[in-house]
Design a protein around this motif. Structure first.
Motif, PDB file in Angstrom:
ATOM      1  N   LEU A 146       0.865  -1.192   0.000  1.00  0.00           N
ATOM      2  CA  LEU A 146       0.000   0.000   0.000  1.00  0.00           C
ATOM      3  C   LEU A 146       0.891   1.228   0.000  1.00  0.00           C
ATOM      4  CD1 LEU A 146      -2.647  -1.073   2.693  1.00  0.00           C
ATOM      5  CD2 LEU A 146      -2.532  -1.657   0.239  1.00  0.00           C
ATOM      6  N   GLU A 147       0.939   1.929  -1.124  1.00  0.00           N
ATOM      7  CA  GLU A 147       1.878   3.050  -1.242  1.00  0.00           C
ATOM      8  C   GLU A 147       1.342   4.289  -0.524  1.00  0.00           C
ATOM      9  OE1 GLU A 147       3.282   4.088  -5.163  1.00  0.00           O
ATOM     10  OE2 GLU A 147       4.933   5.247  -4.297  1.00  0.00           O
ATOM     11  N   VAL A 148       2.187   4.814   0.343  1.00  0.00           N
ATOM     12  CA  VAL A 148       1.888   6.052   1.061  1.00  0.00           C
ATOM     13  C   VAL A 148       2.348   7.192   0.158  1.00  0.00           C
ATOM     14  CG1 VAL A 148       2.408   7.396   3.111  1.00  0.00           C
ATOM     15  CG2 VAL A 148       2.202   4.893   3.285  1.00  0.00           C
ATOM     16  N   VAL A 177       3.303  -2.030   3.997  1.00  0.00           N
ATOM     17  CA  VAL A 177       3.421  -0.604   3.676  1.00  0.00           C
ATOM     18  C   VAL A 177       4.469  -0.432   2.581  1.00  0.00           C
ATOM     19  CG1 VAL A 177       4.020   1.687   4.561  1.00  0.00           C
ATOM     20  CG2 VAL A 177       2.797   0.063   6.028  1.00  0.00           C
ATOM     21  N   HIS A 178       4.141   0.394   1.604  1.00  0.00           N
ATOM     22  CA  HIS A 178       5.057   0.727   0.512  1.00  0.00           C
ATOM     23  C   HIS A 178       5.404   2.208   0.688  1.00  0.00           C
ATOM     24  CE1 HIS A 178       5.074   1.541  -4.184  1.00  0.00           C
ATOM     25  NE2 HIS A 178       6.141   2.023  -3.588  1.00  0.00           N
ATOM     26  N   LEU A 179       6.675   2.487   0.992  1.00  0.00           N
ATOM     27  CA  LEU A 179       7.117   3.874   1.191  1.00  0.00           C
ATOM     28  C   LEU A 179       7.892   4.359  -0.030  1.00  0.00           C
ATOM     29  CD1 LEU A 179       8.286   3.819   4.925  1.00  0.00           C
ATOM     30  CD2 LEU A 179       6.107   4.662   3.996  1.00  0.00           C
ATOM     31  N   TYR A 182      10.122  10.281  -2.403  1.00  0.00           N
ATOM     32  CA  TYR A 182       9.565  11.510  -2.974  1.00  0.00           C
ATOM     33  C   TYR A 182       8.365  11.985  -2.152  1.00  0.00           C
ATOM     34  CZ  TYR A 182       6.630  14.261  -6.155  1.00  0.00           C
ATOM     35  OH  TYR A 182       5.812  15.210  -6.699  1.00  0.00           O
ATOM     36  N   HIS A 183       7.477  11.052  -1.833  1.00  0.00           N
ATOM     37  CA  HIS A 183       6.286  11.413  -1.063  1.00  0.00           C
ATOM     38  C   HIS A 183       6.644  11.722   0.391  1.00  0.00           C
ATOM     39  CE1 HIS A 183       3.847  10.293  -4.462  1.00  0.00           C
ATOM     40  NE2 HIS A 183       4.399   9.098  -4.499  1.00  0.00           N
ATOM     41  N   MET A 184       7.546  10.928   0.957  1.00  0.00           N
ATOM     42  CA  MET A 184       7.940  11.139   2.358  1.00  0.00           C
ATOM     43  C   MET A 184       8.556  12.516   2.541  1.00  0.00           C
ATOM     44  SD  MET A 184       9.617   7.487   3.415  1.00  0.00           S
ATOM     45  CE  MET A 184       9.174   7.534   5.144  1.00  0.00           C
ATOM     46  N   PHE A 205       9.776  -0.499  -1.333  1.00  0.00           N
ATOM     47  CA  PHE A 205      10.346   0.830  -1.186  1.00  0.00           C
ATOM     48  C   PHE A 205      10.679   1.449  -2.542  1.00  0.00           C
ATOM     49  CE2 PHE A 205      13.306   4.107   0.199  1.00  0.00           C
ATOM     50  CZ  PHE A 205      12.683   4.561   1.365  1.00  0.00           C
ATOM     51  N   HIS A 206      10.313   2.729  -2.713  1.00  0.00           N
ATOM     52  CA  HIS A 206      10.656   3.495  -3.915  1.00  0.00           C
ATOM     53  C   HIS A 206      11.719   4.532  -3.597  1.00  0.00           C
ATOM     54  CE1 HIS A 206       6.817   2.929  -6.604  1.00  0.00           C
ATOM     55  NE2 HIS A 206       7.696   1.965  -6.757  1.00  0.00           N
ATOM     56  N   THR A 207      12.817   4.504  -4.352  1.00  0.00           N
ATOM     57  CA  THR A 207      13.809   5.572  -4.246  1.00  0.00           C
ATOM     58  C   THR A 207      13.619   6.549  -5.395  1.00  0.00           C
ATOM     59  OG1 THR A 207      15.360   4.250  -5.502  1.00  0.00           O
ATOM     60  CG2 THR A 207      15.585   4.216  -3.115  1.00  0.00           C
ATOM     61  N   HIS A 211      12.655  15.918  -6.983  1.00  0.00           N
ATOM     62  CA  HIS A 211      12.012  16.344  -8.232  1.00  0.00           C
ATOM     63  C   HIS A 211      11.771  15.159  -9.166  1.00  0.00           C
ATOM     64  CE1 HIS A 211      16.117  15.713  -8.975  1.00  0.00           C
ATOM     65  NE2 HIS A 211      16.546  16.956  -8.823  1.00  0.00           N
ATOM     66  N   ARG A 212      12.059  13.982  -8.669  1.00  0.00           N
ATOM     67  CA  ARG A 212      11.888  12.711  -9.380  1.00  0.00           C
ATOM     68  C   ARG A 212      12.861  12.576 -10.553  1.00  0.00           C
ATOM     69  NH1 ARG A 212       5.636  10.883  -8.474  1.00  0.00           N
ATOM     70  NH2 ARG A 212       6.721   9.211  -7.437  1.00  0.00           N
ATOM     71  N   GLY A 213      13.997  13.279 -10.477  1.00  0.00           N
ATOM     72  CA  GLY A 213      15.029  13.145 -11.496  1.00  0.00           C
ATOM     73  C   GLY A 213      16.160  12.252 -11.006  1.00  0.00           C
ATOM     74  N   PHE A 240      13.836   2.024  -8.165  1.00  0.00           N
ATOM     75  CA  PHE A 240      14.107   3.407  -8.558  1.00  0.00           C
ATOM     76  C   PHE A 240      12.970   3.899  -9.444  1.00  0.00           C
ATOM     77  CE2 PHE A 240      16.091   6.181 -11.902  1.00  0.00           C
ATOM     78  CZ  PHE A 240      16.153   7.318 -11.110  1.00  0.00           C
ATOM     79  N   GLU A 241      12.378   5.025  -9.030  1.00  0.00           N
ATOM     80  CA  GLU A 241      11.248   5.591  -9.773  1.00  0.00           C
ATOM     81  C   GLU A 241      11.604   7.015 -10.182  1.00  0.00           C
ATOM     82  OE1 GLU A 241       6.553   5.227  -9.150  1.00  0.00           O
ATOM     83  OE2 GLU A 241       7.538   6.252  -7.519  1.00  0.00           O
ATOM     84  N   SER A 242      11.465   7.319 -11.467  1.00  0.00           N
ATOM     85  CA  SER A 242      11.805   8.648 -11.964  1.00  0.00           C
ATOM     86  C   SER A 242      10.936   8.932 -13.173  1.00  0.00           C
ATOM     87  CB  SER A 242      13.290   8.679 -12.348  1.00  0.00           C
ATOM     88  OG  SER A 242      13.650   9.955 -12.834  1.00  0.00           O
TER      89      SER A 242
HETATM   90 MN    MN Z   1       6.263   5.684  -5.868  1.00  0.00          MN
END
Ligand code: MN
Length: 297
Positions: A146-148, A177-179, A182-184, A205-207, A211-213, A240-242
């Motif tokens: 579940l992404e926060v 929990v999916h953290l 960027y959102h945190m 986990f998303h890194t 600015h998502r670059g 890694f999400e960008s």
């Molecule tokens: Mn994400």
């Protein structure tokens, strides 16, 4: 050992056969363990073709998605909730049939900016549906993350502690929990403390960066983030999400506000992110060893 993945939209805007083949091959070539593919519309995914590409490249897959207004399980509307449940079950079938391990993202509400706060009844309905979907997922060994996310993308889970509370309410071992850094960076008072407090509930986990670059080119304290992950013994997937307007198209471009070119070269971006993540994990692991090395004789 954390498996390291890359979001498909680093490479391609969608998941047609050509896009799938290119994204999987390039992720594997750079050295990622898996790719995270978009499942916003599960019916558009060619499951057999995807599985063959993964087998040929030797990497794994996870899927992420968000519900929409018409399938919003937190809306309090039973018809929308039933459609949401169907959408989630359809996505689970894709995860299962491609050999995937996780379904993550905004599974708990619509993926949109809301104009009003959520309600107790809406949260209860979301938890109820997710509990049912989790039973289906468990039969195929799939974990739900579940992404926060920040306040502009959902009104249900905006902080890690809300994510933990939701997981406790659902009470299924395969709901985690999916953290996402960027959102945190937008919502948490103390990012490292929020990671630590999530504890064993953390499952995905998303890194990225503020600015998502490129990782390390924004304002997120990534050193602190990786130290927190290693300190708590997190061994789950890290993706890694960008996003750049170079690749991303509608509807994601509009929902996320991807108006700028944050980068031009997907391969350079993805290669840098993998090396950066490995280096940060290594440094954080060395931090953990310092206590032992600093004992008096
Ligand atoms: Mn994400």
């Amino acid at each position: 050992m954390n498996k390291l993945g890359v979001h498909a939209m680093v490479w391609e805007a969608g998941w047609s056969r050509d896009e799938c083949a290119r994204a999987v091959a390039r992720s594997a070539e750079i050295g990622y363990d898996f790719i995270e593919a978009p499942a916003l519309d599960p019916s558009a995914i060619d499951v057999d073709f995807t599985r063959r590409q993964l087998e040929a490249s030797g990497i794994g897959i996870t899927f992420s998605m968000g519900l929409d207004a018409d399938t919003d399980i937190s809306s309090g509307d039973p018809d929308k909730a039933m459609r949401g449940r169907k959408r989630l079950e359809d996505a689970l079938a894709v995860v299962r049939d491609t050999g995937g391990t996780h379904l993550c993202g905004i599974l708990h509400s619509a993926f949109q900016k809301y104009a009003v706060p959520t309600t107790a009844a809406g949260v209860a309905m979301s938890a109820d549906i997710l509990g049912q979907v989790a039973e289906t997922a468990a039969k195929s060994g799939i974990t739900l993350g579940l992404e926060v996310v920040n306040r502009y993308e959902s009104n249900v889970l905006n902080t890690a502690s809300q994510g933990v509370e939701m997981c406790r309410r659902i009470g299924a071992p395969n709901v985690k929990v999916h953290l996402d850094v960027y959102h945190m960076n937008i919502e948490e008072s103390d990012v490292a403390a929020a990671i630590a407090d999530t504890g064993d509930h953390l499952g995905y986990f998303h890194t990225g960066d503020s600015h998502r670059g490129y990782m390390g080119s924004g304002t997120v304290d990534l050193q602190g983030v990786f130290r927190a992950l290693v300190r708590m013994g997190y061994e789950g997937p890290i993706t890694f999400e960008s996003f750049s307007s170079r690749v991303v198209g509608q509807p994601v471009e509009g929902i996320l506000g991807i108006w700028r070119n944050l980068w031009e070269n997907s391969g350079d971006l993805a290669g840098h992110a993998l090396a950066y993540t490995r280096a940060q994990l290594k440094s954080a692991q060395e931090v953990q060893k310092q206590a032992d090395r600093s004992r008096l004789p």
